[in-house]
Design a protein around this motif. Structure first.
Motif, PDB file in Angstrom:
ATOM      1  N   THR A 133      -1.955  -2.357  -4.994  1.00  0.00           N
ATOM      2  CA  THR A 133      -2.086  -1.664  -3.705  1.00  0.00           C
ATOM      3  C   THR A 133      -2.293  -2.644  -2.548  1.00  0.00           C
ATOM      4  OG1 THR A 133      -4.506  -1.415  -3.815  1.00  0.00           O
ATOM      5  CG2 THR A 133      -3.179   0.302  -4.850  1.00  0.00           C
ATOM      6  N   ALA A 134      -2.141  -3.954  -2.828  1.00  0.00           N
ATOM      7  CA  ALA A 134      -2.368  -5.020  -1.837  1.00  0.00           C
ATOM      8  C   ALA A 134      -3.843  -5.201  -1.517  1.00  0.00           C
ATOM      9  CB  ALA A 134      -1.565  -4.774  -0.555  1.00  0.00           C
ATOM     10  N   GLY A 183       1.180  -0.340  -1.922  1.00  0.00           N
ATOM     11  CA  GLY A 183       1.238  -1.795  -1.930  1.00  0.00           C
ATOM     12  C   GLY A 183       2.497  -2.331  -1.290  1.00  0.00           C
ATOM     13  N   LYS A 212      -6.106   4.959  -2.624  1.00  0.00           N
ATOM     14  CA  LYS A 212      -6.790   3.663  -2.647  1.00  0.00           C
ATOM     15  C   LYS A 212      -8.200   3.792  -3.200  1.00  0.00           C
ATOM     16  CE  LYS A 212      -6.078   0.673   0.729  1.00  0.00           C
ATOM     17  NZ  LYS A 212      -5.921   0.076   2.074  1.00  0.00           N
ATOM     18  N   GLY A 240       1.028  -7.096  -3.120  1.00  0.00           N
ATOM     19  CA  GLY A 240       1.092  -5.708  -3.541  1.00  0.00           C
ATOM     20  C   GLY A 240       2.494  -5.185  -3.742  1.00  0.00           C
TER      21      GLY A 240
END
Length: 319
Positions: free
Chosen positions: A69-70, A200, A217, A267
Motif C-alpha cells: 500500500t506504499a 499502492g 489502509k 507500493g
C-alpha cells in the motif's frame, strides 16, 4: 526491428531476474552453505531453520501488505516483545488457558494496528514517523509491563506453540503455512487484495475509483500488527519466557524479506510469495553464518548490505 527484438528480450530477462532473482540467490546460498558446513544439510538443521523462519515469514506477510500500500511499519519488532509479554503474563500471572492468552495477545495486536492505521490514514501522517513513535511506545510498555524483568517458567501447553511438533513438522511451521495460504488467497482472490494493490499503485486514482482508501489502509496495518503479535507469541513460547528485549531488529528482517522478495518500496507491485522467499533467504543466511562461527555483529552488517542492494535494484526498476 532487430534492435527492438533485442530490447524486448533484454527487458524480459531483467523482469525475470527481478521477479525470481531472490529464489536463484536462495538456491545458490543453500549450495554454498552446504559446501561450507557439513551440518547445514542435516535433518536437524533443516528443522531448526524451518522453526526459525516461521515467525520471520509471519512478520514478512504483514509487513508485505503494508508496503504494497506504499506504507511501512517499523513497530513490528517492538510489538513482538509486547505481545510476548502479554501472553506470558496471562498464563503465568493470571493462570489463563493458553488459548485465551494467545487470543488476548492477538487482540492487543489488532488494536495496536488499528491505532497505527487510523493515525496514518485519517490524519495523513507519514507511516515512518507514526510507526517509529509507536515502536518506542510498544518497547517502553514491554519493559514497564513487568518492571523490566523477564517472565519465565511458562506451562508446556504454551511452550508447545513454539517448541512442539505435529508429527515431524514444527508447530510454528504449520501456523506459518496456513497463514501463507490465507494471505496468498487474500491478495490474489479477494476484493481487499485488489484494493491494497490499487492504493499502492496510485492512492488518488483508487479514491476516485470509489475504493475506501481509509478503511483499506487501516485494515492493512491491523493485519500487520496482528501477525506481529502472533509472531511474538511464537517467540515467547520458543524461548519459554516473555522478554521485553525480544524482537529487537526484527523489523529490519521483515522489511528486508519483503524488499528482497520483490515487493516494491513505492507500493502497488510484488508478491506475497516473494516475501516468503525473501524471509527464507534472510533466515538461511543467518543460519549459514552461525554454523560457520560468524559474529552476530557481522551478521547485522551482511543483512544491512543485502537490504541496501535490494533497495537499489527495485528502486531502479521503479524509476
Amino acid at each position: 526491428m532487430r534492435n527492438g527484438t533485442k530490447l524486448a528480450k533484454h527487458f524480459s530477462m531483467s523482469d525475470h531476474l527481478l521477479k525470481f532473482g531472490v529464489l536463484y540467490l536462495l538456491v545458490l546460498l543453500i549450495a554454498v552453505a552446504s559446501m561450507m558446513s557439513r551440518q547445514f544439510l542435516t535433518a536437524q538443521n533443516a528443522l531448526n531453520v524451518l522453526r526459525q523462519v516461521s515467525p520471520v515469514i509471519i512478520l514478512a506477510l504483514g509487513e508485505g501488505i503494508v508496503i504494497i500500500t506504499a506504507g511501512i511499519d517499523l513497530s513490528v519488532g517492538a510489538l513482538v516483545a509486547m505481545s510476548g509479554m502479554i501472553a506470558a503474563g496471562a498464563v503465568s500471572f493470571w493462570n489463563l488457558p493458553t488459548f485465551a492468552a494467545v487470543l488476548l495477545a492477538v487482540l492487543f495486536g489488532i488494536v495496536f494496528g488499528l491505532l497505527n492505521g487510523i493515525i496514518i490514514a485519517k490524519f495523513n501522517i507519514s507511516a515512518m514517523i507514526v510507526t517509529l513513535a509507536t515502536m518506542n511506545a510498544a518497547r517502553g510498555a514491554a519493559y514497564l509491563y513487568n518492571d523490566g524483568a523477564q517472565i519465565i517458567g511458562l506451562p508446556d501447553s504454551f511452550t508447545d506453540i513454539g517448541r512442539g511438533y505435529l508429527g515431524p513438522i514444527p508447530i510454528p511451521a504449520i501456523i506459518m503455512i496456513i497463514l501463507v495460504i490465507l494471505m496468498v488467497l487474500l491478495m490474489n482472490q479477494t476484493v481487499l487484495g485488489k484494493y491494497l494493490y490499487a492504493i499502492g499503485g496510485n492512492e488518488e486514482v483508487a479514491r476516485l475509483a470509489g475504493i475506501g482508501v481509509l478503511k483499506t489502509k487501516i485494515t492493512a496495518y491491523a493485519i500487520c500488527s496482528m501477525f506481529a503479535a502472533l509472531a511474538g507469541v511464537i517467540y515467547a513460547a520458543r524461548m519459554n519466557m516473555g522478554d521485553p528485549a525480544m524482537g529487537e531488529g526484527l523489523e529490519m528482517d521483515a522489511i528486508a524479506s519483503v524488499i528482497l522478495g520483490g515487493i516494491n518500496l513505492y507500493g502497488g507491485q510484488g508478491s506475497i510469495l516473494g516475501a516468503v522467499i525473501g524471509a527464507m533467504f534472510i533466515t538461511v543466511l543467518g543460519n549459514a553464518l552461525n554454523l560457520n562461527g560468524v559474529s552476530s555483529f557481522w551478521q547485522l552488517v551482511v543483512k544491512a548490505v543485502a537490504l541496501i542492494v535490494a533497495a537499489l535494484i527495485y528502486t531502479k526498476k521503479k524509476v
